[in-house]
Design an enzyme around this catalytic site. Sequence first.
Site, short mmCIF file in Angstrom:
data_model
loop_
_atom_site.label_atom_id
_atom_site.label_comp_id
_atom_site.label_asym_id
_atom_site.label_seq_id
_atom_site.Cartn_x
_atom_site.Cartn_y
_atom_site.Cartn_z
N GLY A 47 -1.44 -8.92 -8.74
CA GLY A 47 -1.28 -7.62 -9.44
C GLY A 47 0.28 -7.14 -9.92
O GLY A 47 0.46 -6.72 -10.71
N GLU A 102 5.25 -4.60 -5.54
CA GLU A 102 4.02 -4.44 -5.60
C GLU A 102 3.55 -3.77 -6.79
O GLU A 102 4.26 -2.99 -7.14
CB GLU A 102 3.33 -3.72 -4.22
CG GLU A 102 2.91 -4.70 -3.37
CD GLU A 102 1.34 -5.29 -3.58
OE1 GLU A 102 1.00 -5.32 -4.85
OE2 GLU A 102 0.86 -5.55 -2.80
N ASP A 103 2.39 -3.73 -7.11
CA ASP A 103 1.60 -2.98 -8.10
C ASP A 103 1.27 -1.62 -7.53
O ASP A 103 1.41 -0.56 -7.85
CB ASP A 103 0.48 -3.60 -8.78
CG ASP A 103 -0.53 -4.29 -7.90
OD1 ASP A 103 -0.33 -4.24 -6.57
OD2 ASP A 103 -1.54 -4.97 -8.23
N ASP A 106 -1.94 1.21 -1.45
CA ASP A 106 -3.17 1.91 -1.28
C ASP A 106 -3.28 2.43 0.18
O ASP A 106 -2.67 3.20 0.62
CB ASP A 106 -4.44 1.27 -1.84
CG ASP A 106 -5.70 1.93 -2.07
OD1 ASP A 106 -5.92 2.82 -0.97
OD2 ASP A 106 -6.64 1.59 -2.70
N LYS A 134 -0.79 5.59 -3.29
CA LYS A 134 -1.97 6.51 -2.95
C LYS A 134 -1.52 7.32 -1.74
O LYS A 134 -2.20 6.60 -0.65
CB LYS A 134 -3.26 6.03 -3.35
CG LYS A 134 -3.62 5.73 -4.49
CD LYS A 134 -4.86 4.80 -4.33
CE LYS A 134 -5.44 4.05 -5.64
NZ LYS A 134 -6.84 3.40 -5.39
N PHE A 155 -9.62 4.90 -8.25
CA PHE A 155 -9.47 3.39 -8.75
C PHE A 155 -8.88 3.50 -9.85
O PHE A 155 -9.02 3.93 -10.80
CB PHE A 155 -10.83 2.67 -8.45
CG PHE A 155 -10.48 1.24 -8.70
CD1 PHE A 155 -10.30 0.56 -7.36
CD2 PHE A 155 -10.60 0.52 -9.78
CE1 PHE A 155 -9.92 -0.96 -7.49
CE2 PHE A 155 -10.39 -0.95 -9.65
CZ PHE A 155 -10.01 -1.59 -8.63
N VAL A 156 -7.57 2.46 -9.99
CA VAL A 156 -7.15 2.43 -11.34
C VAL A 156 -6.89 0.78 -11.62
O VAL A 156 -6.97 0.10 -10.94
CB VAL A 156 -5.43 3.10 -11.33
CG1 VAL A 156 -5.58 4.50 -11.36
CG2 VAL A 156 -4.90 2.52 -10.13
N ASP A 162 -6.18 -5.06 -11.62
CA ASP A 162 -7.53 -5.41 -11.96
C ASP A 162 -8.63 -4.92 -11.30
O ASP A 162 -8.70 -4.01 -10.29
CB ASP A 162 -7.76 -6.79 -11.90
CG ASP A 162 -8.05 -7.08 -10.45
OD1 ASP A 162 -7.28 -6.73 -9.34
OD2 ASP A 162 -9.17 -7.88 -9.82
N ARG A 168 -6.15 -6.44 -16.09
CA ARG A 168 -4.76 -6.81 -15.90
C ARG A 168 -3.71 -6.73 -17.02
O ARG A 168 -2.50 -6.26 -17.00
CB ARG A 168 -4.55 -8.11 -15.08
CG ARG A 168 -5.08 -8.37 -13.86
CD ARG A 168 -4.52 -9.46 -13.05
NE ARG A 168 -5.35 -9.87 -12.03
CZ ARG A 168 -5.54 -9.25 -10.53
NH1 ARG A 168 -4.48 -8.17 -10.45
NH2 ARG A 168 -6.07 -9.69 -9.60
P1 IMP Z 1 -4.01 -1.81 0.19
O1 IMP Z 1 -3.78 -3.04 1.35
O2 IMP Z 1 -5.27 -0.93 0.58
O3 IMP Z 1 -2.63 -1.05 0.07
O4 IMP Z 1 -4.28 -2.44 -1.19
C1 IMP Z 1 -3.84 -3.78 -1.34
C2 IMP Z 1 -4.31 -4.34 -2.81
O5 IMP Z 1 -5.42 -3.75 -3.32
C3 IMP Z 1 -3.12 -3.99 -3.87
O6 IMP Z 1 -1.89 -4.72 -3.86
C4 IMP Z 1 -3.90 -4.09 -4.96
O7 IMP Z 1 -3.79 -5.45 -5.44
C5 IMP Z 1 -5.37 -3.70 -4.63
N1 IMP Z 1 -5.59 -2.26 -5.05
C6 IMP Z 1 -5.38 -1.20 -4.01
N2 IMP Z 1 -5.90 -0.15 -4.95
C7 IMP Z 1 -6.39 -0.66 -6.07
C8 IMP Z 1 -6.40 0.40 -7.40
O8 IMP Z 1 -6.85 1.22 -7.22
N3 IMP Z 1 -6.98 -0.63 -8.41
C9 IMP Z 1 -6.80 -2.06 -8.40
N4 IMP Z 1 -6.43 -2.64 -7.33
C10 IMP Z 1 -6.18 -1.95 -6.08
MG MG Z 2 -1.86 -6.32 -5.18
#
Ligand code: IMP
Ligand code: MG
Length: 177
Positions: A47, A102-103, A106, A134, A155-156, A162, A168
């Site tokens: 990402g 990071e992108d 979440d 978020k 979700f984005v 992606d 992407r």
């Molecule tokens: P986390 O571990 O929940 O913080 O999320 C980890 C990964 O999930 C991020 O680095 C993204 O690659 C993916 N991700 C989380 N939220 C989204 C979203 O809204 N759209 C797309 N990918 C997401």
């Molecule tokens: Mg990621």
Amino acid sequence: MVVTLKDKSFEVYLKETEIRNRLKEIGTQISSDFKDEDLLVIGVLNGSFIVMADLCREIKGVSIQTNFLKISSYSGTQSTGIVKEVIGLPDDLQNKNILIVEDIVDTGVSMNYLLHRLENENPKSISIATLLFKPEAFRFKYQLHYVGFEIPNKFVVGYGLDYDGLGRELPEIYQLK
Ligand code: IMP
Ligand code: MG
């Protein structure tokens, strides 16, 4: 503008110029925080590849090295919360200033795992830059030093993010309709 990826429709949420301007501000901040220091910037694949390219070029007057690693933990539109593994961790992180890029953060599960993994390597410092955050989904207490945009728990896609491998390349960020 609306885009359709597989079974879902998305609408524009952040325009390209807004994103670029914000990354410029963050780059300026990082440049001043690490003035006269060395900095190893590590992008989390897949990402972060676009954010990395744009953010690194906004860091001025700092001697930076760049690298990437990968964590696999996510499928579809909901975080599984299961982090599998870190692939491609650079060696010799001891006494380095690390900036993780990071992108999106979440739930924060992936970053939490990566932070612990990196702390084991005894770096001089670890900072985090994420384009999106978020807050409603975040389950941890660690600090996010550079946040582009706080966004709602929706979700984005786009700008590196992606939906099942698609979207992407979109220059804007789109939110699920
Ligand atoms: P986390 O571990 O929940 O913080 O999320 C980890 C990964 O999930 C991020 O680095 C993204 O690659 C993916 N991700 C989380 N939220 C989204 C979203 O809204 N759209 C797309 N990918 C997401
Ligand atoms: Mg990621």
